[in-house]
Design a protein around this motif. Sequence first.
Motif, mmCIF file in Angstrom:
data_model
loop_
_atom_site.group_PDB
_atom_site.id
_atom_site.type_symbol
_atom_site.label_atom_id
_atom_site.label_comp_id
_atom_site.label_asym_id
_atom_site.label_seq_id
_atom_site.Cartn_x
_atom_site.Cartn_y
_atom_site.Cartn_z
ATOM 1 N N UNK A 103 36.340 46.355 31.583
ATOM 2 C CA UNK A 103 37.675 45.781 31.735
ATOM 3 C C UNK A 103 38.306 46.263 33.041
ATOM 4 N N UNK A 104 38.003 47.510 33.409
ATOM 5 C CA UNK A 104 38.459 48.091 34.653
ATOM 6 C C UNK A 104 37.242 48.690 35.345
ATOM 7 N N UNK A 105 37.064 48.380 36.617
ATOM 8 C CA UNK A 105 35.823 48.752 37.287
ATOM 9 C C UNK A 105 35.631 50.255 37.472
ATOM 10 N N UNK A 163 36.718 39.330 30.228
ATOM 11 C CA UNK A 163 35.512 39.922 29.658
ATOM 12 C C UNK A 163 34.220 39.218 29.986
ATOM 13 N N UNK A 164 34.182 38.472 31.076
ATOM 14 C CA UNK A 164 32.995 37.674 31.391
ATOM 15 C C UNK A 164 32.235 38.202 32.608
ATOM 16 N N UNK A 165 32.929 38.443 33.709
ATOM 17 C CA UNK A 165 32.271 38.804 34.968
ATOM 18 C C UNK A 165 32.238 40.323 35.134
ATOM 19 N N UNK A 166 31.058 40.851 35.358
ATOM 20 C CA UNK A 166 30.887 42.302 35.478
ATOM 21 C C UNK A 166 31.370 42.820 36.813
ATOM 22 N N UNK A 223 39.815 37.780 38.024
ATOM 23 C CA UNK A 223 38.784 37.239 37.128
ATOM 24 C C UNK A 223 39.128 37.474 35.666
ATOM 25 N N UNK A 224 39.724 38.614 35.361
ATOM 26 C CA UNK A 224 40.116 38.879 33.977
ATOM 27 C C UNK A 224 41.205 37.906 33.531
ATOM 28 N N UNK A 261 36.858 32.559 43.199
ATOM 29 C CA UNK A 261 37.940 33.537 43.052
ATOM 30 C C UNK A 261 37.650 34.786 43.873
ATOM 31 N N UNK A 262 36.423 35.296 43.778
ATOM 32 C CA UNK A 262 36.053 36.492 44.541
ATOM 33 C C UNK A 262 36.108 36.207 46.038
ATOM 34 N N UNK A 263 35.653 35.045 46.437
ATOM 35 C CA UNK A 263 35.676 34.684 47.856
ATOM 36 C C UNK A 263 37.110 34.653 48.394
ATOM 37 N N UNK A 264 38.025 34.082 47.610
ATOM 38 C CA UNK A 264 39.419 33.995 48.033
ATOM 39 C C UNK A 264 40.055 35.374 48.144
ATOM 40 N N UNK A 265 39.838 36.207 47.129
ATOM 41 C CA UNK A 265 40.402 37.559 47.149
ATOM 42 C C UNK A 265 39.860 38.357 48.332
ATOM 43 N N UNK A 266 38.560 38.263 48.557
ATOM 44 C CA UNK A 266 37.944 38.997 49.674
ATOM 45 C C UNK A 266 38.490 38.509 51.009
#
Length: 319
Positions: free
Chosen positions: A313-315, A116-119, A110-111, A60-65
């Motif tokens: 929840x929000x960075x 609530x899983x990935x920091x 990710x949320x 997911x992070x790879x796709x968004x980036x």
Amino acid sequence: MTVVGFLIITPIAYSEMAYQKQISFLILQLLFLTLVLASANGNSLKLGFYLKTCPKAEAIVETVTADHISLAPSLAAPLLRMHFHDSEKSGPPNLSLRGFQVIDAAKTALEKACPGVVSCADILALVARDAIYQIKVVPLGRRDGRVSIALESLTLPAPFGNITELKAQFASKGLSVKDLVVLSGGHTVGTSHCSTIAIRLYNFTGKGDTDPSLDPKYVPYLKSKCKPTDTTTLLEMDPGSFRTFDEAYYTNVLKRRGLFQSDAALLADKETSAYVKLQAQSGGSTFFKDFEESMVKMGQIGVLTGSAGEIRKHCALVN
């Protein structure tokens, strides 16, 4: 975003005088920060940390980036820099950071997939990896801090640091002299404001002179781009390939054309100078592998793991 994270020499837009004026107050802040760090859980990071709790996290992070970089390739350098800084974004060295929308977009995705899983701390590490694709592995398992201190950012090694100061700052974080010269290679991508090198160009010793460590044939070009009071013009840190992650930075440093004093300082030490020459003369024979190793090492310094901290929840905000 986390309580800590090592902070490398990077382009910043505040003056040495302003930096020094903040130090005494920073000491008080760091006393409090030390107490926070003392309570951090010591569990180590690991590869595949989210395989069971959020299996698609890295994808997911790879796709968004990738989506953001495809639209704005120049974001790669700021995103790498953000991982280096890894501290309160309102701190003086961080005011020129950009790319927060990528972190926020990844967090939102990710949320939705696994709340609530990935920091945010791990998202930042993954985005930096995916922005600079040579970094293949990133151990995960970081937790987000409950405290953000803007002045913590002033622990960044400054662009006007000498080799003694830089080695001491890296050593204080458990990083080696090799890590110093390798991670300095991050200056192969990105730009910096003229204000960062104004003193170096126009008033190095307070007598209206130029830093003698700069190639005198390069100085006229820099002065043509940057006037003494220019605070807006951007300079390429690696002229000609500032959007390409390569070894050209070391070629520039060897020619005495590194943009910052901290770049020039690498030629003042036997070990760092040898590494600069090796990469410049061998076409970066080991640079990509070395950079990956040092980035992973840097990304494991002082992190919160286990039950310490929280998953935001929000960075931009603590829960």
